[in-house]
Write a protein that holds these residues in place. Sequence first.
Motif, PDB file in Angstrom:
ATOM      1  N   ARG A 180       0.870  -1.211   0.152  1.00 32.31           N
ATOM      2  CA  ARG A 180       0.080  -0.103   0.040  1.00 32.31           C
ATOM      3  C   ARG A 180       0.910   1.143   0.033  1.00 32.31           C
ATOM      4  O   ARG A 180       1.946   1.362   0.725  1.00 32.31           O
ATOM      5  CB  ARG A 180      -0.927  -0.026   1.235  1.00 32.31           C
ATOM      6  CG  ARG A 180      -2.054  -1.129   0.734  1.00 32.31           C
ATOM      7  CD  ARG A 180      -2.845  -1.552   2.344  1.00 32.31           C
ATOM      8  NE  ARG A 180      -3.773  -2.437   2.027  1.00 32.31           N
ATOM      9  CZ  ARG A 180      -3.445  -3.732   1.775  1.00 32.31           C
ATOM     10  NH1 ARG A 180      -2.373  -4.356   1.632  1.00 32.31           N
ATOM     11  NH2 ARG A 180      -4.590  -4.333   1.721  1.00 32.31           N
ATOM     12  N   GLU A 181       0.593   2.162  -0.648  1.00 28.68           N
ATOM     13  CA  GLU A 181       1.205   3.381  -0.930  1.00 28.68           C
ATOM     14  C   GLU A 181       1.284   4.104   0.308  1.00 28.68           C
ATOM     15  O   GLU A 181       2.221   4.726   0.717  1.00 28.68           O
ATOM     16  CB  GLU A 181       0.682   4.226  -2.499  1.00 28.68           C
ATOM     17  CG  GLU A 181       0.910   3.559  -3.475  1.00 28.68           C
ATOM     18  CD  GLU A 181       0.178   4.456  -4.578  1.00 28.68           C
ATOM     19  OE1 GLU A 181      -0.058   5.722  -4.122  1.00 28.68           O
ATOM     20  OE2 GLU A 181       0.324   4.124  -5.676  1.00 28.68           O
ATOM     21  N   GLN A 182       0.155   4.355   1.062  1.00 33.53           N
ATOM     22  CA  GLN A 182       0.096   5.253   2.250  1.00 33.53           C
ATOM     23  C   GLN A 182       1.373   4.403   3.297  1.00 33.53           C
ATOM     24  O   GLN A 182       1.622   5.258   4.117  1.00 33.53           O
ATOM     25  CB  GLN A 182      -1.163   5.167   2.923  1.00 33.53           C
ATOM     26  CG  GLN A 182      -2.212   5.684   1.972  1.00 33.53           C
ATOM     27  CD  GLN A 182      -2.833   4.632   0.818  1.00 33.53           C
ATOM     28  OE1 GLN A 182      -2.319   3.385   0.822  1.00 33.53           O
ATOM     29  NE2 GLN A 182      -3.829   5.244   0.072  1.00 33.53           N
TER      30      GLN A 182
ATOM     31  N   TRP B 258       6.054   3.399   3.052  1.00 37.78           N
ATOM     32  CA  TRP B 258       7.336   4.296   3.634  1.00 37.78           C
ATOM     33  C   TRP B 258       7.874   3.576   4.736  1.00 37.78           C
ATOM     34  O   TRP B 258       8.868   3.733   5.256  1.00 37.78           O
ATOM     35  CB  TRP B 258       6.907   5.625   3.672  1.00 37.78           C
ATOM     36  CG  TRP B 258       6.110   5.897   4.791  1.00 37.78           C
ATOM     37  CD1 TRP B 258       4.568   6.036   4.470  1.00 37.78           C
ATOM     38  CD2 TRP B 258       5.976   6.141   5.912  1.00 37.78           C
ATOM     39  NE1 TRP B 258       3.866   6.272   5.735  1.00 37.78           N
ATOM     40  CE2 TRP B 258       4.803   6.372   6.432  1.00 37.78           C
ATOM     41  CE3 TRP B 258       7.038   6.365   6.774  1.00 37.78           C
ATOM     42  CZ2 TRP B 258       4.628   6.777   7.836  1.00 37.78           C
ATOM     43  CZ3 TRP B 258       6.879   6.613   8.288  1.00 37.78           C
ATOM     44  CH2 TRP B 258       5.508   6.797   8.584  1.00 37.78           C
TER      45      TRP B 258
END
Length: 451
Positions: free
Chosen positions: A413-415, A418
């Motif tokens: 997931r991009e959110q 990180w």
Amino acid sequence: MFLNLLFLFILFPISLFFYYRLPHRFQSFVLLLTSILLLMLWQRETCLLFFGLLLLTHLCGRYLEKLQSSAFRTKMLLLFHDGIYLAALFFLRPPNACSLFGNLLYPVGISILTLQSLSYVHQIAQHRLQLEKIGGRFVLYMCFFPKLLFGPYLSYSAFQRAHRQLCCSKTEQIGKGLSQLICGLAKVILLSGQLFLIVQQMQAAATEHNTVFFTWMYYGVYFLVFYFQIVGYIDMAIGLSTCYGYALPKSNRLPLWNRRFSVFLCNWNRTICKWFLCTFGVPSKQKSFRWLRLLLACSSFGWFCRGRMTSFFWGLLTGVFLLVSMWMHRKWQLPHVLEWCEALLVGILGWSLFCADTLTEAISVWGFLFGKSRDFVSYQDLYFLKSSICLLIIALFCTTGWHQVIKQWLSRREQTAWMITVCTPIGNVLLLCLSIIAMVSNSVPPLLLQW
């Protein structure tokens, strides 16, 4: 051997630096030199025997290549070669070996060297393998230092394939290898060491609190100590080999959470178990003796692991339980919870037999496991459980694979991707620092996991 600051911060970085800075044709020489230097530094007493066994295997292989597989001289030479290795295993048993968290280990390389050498000469005698003409490649296969302690076991042909398929992306492979190396180091030093502190406390209180719950908890925790030692060393071996571009096979697949006993057994140190099952395998024409060959493989594996009669009977008992489990699975479809409890029950019973020095001691322990003390639980048992519950939860969480599932879920997931990128190197640095503290202090401090 790996749990040494001289190796981790001097020898290993220097070896890795020259491995990638020198031309490709010198890489094997750097690895060979590193392996020989490790043997000479950490096993001065047995390194001459180690190299003498290598010379014996090489000479036997050269002679066997010229003989017919069914010739009498071939069988006698194989018997002589195998007898020398078995004698080396017998005379180099503990207490001549080193000790790690209370467990006596082999001299470096003797156990894995035995499996490699036996399979090498037998495959040459059966004309299933060509003799290695270049001595350096043969010695590198035998001495390749990441797999010297607990494996993974790798056949000569598989090692040659791994040598030909060396990874070229050195930045990515070094990062991946170092991450797995640190993870394995933390399992051995922190988790296994912390659990061993609990085992020491329980040993001190065992004479006064021999309840059923206490005995089961003791052998369960002791099994986790051994589990994280093996898994941690194998992770370190795979991480080290990945840094050099070699892909060693994965040797364990979370055996604690396999609901069937047969899967539980097969997923425990897979490469070595597979070696024994293949060596004592059942020919297709002799299916009526399948159970006998399986018992022979399991009992031989048990003797190989420790070299005592209790470990031999542990392997034999494991084979019996395996046959019963396979028969029950064919007859009835048990609930998953019952199958998992059966595997865990047999695992702890077998481990108590494996740890015992004599059969009398093992029978006495089984008496306490099945209620000889007549007391099921006491306040002291609950005290040990309460004081160590945090560490036990962390240990059980690390054996489930849930942390890998969570990591993959976050990375997709991009959110949240990180978080993996940032937290992974920070976590690796933290684990490395804590492991260094434990090694420098020559003991395993509590490190806030136990109070």
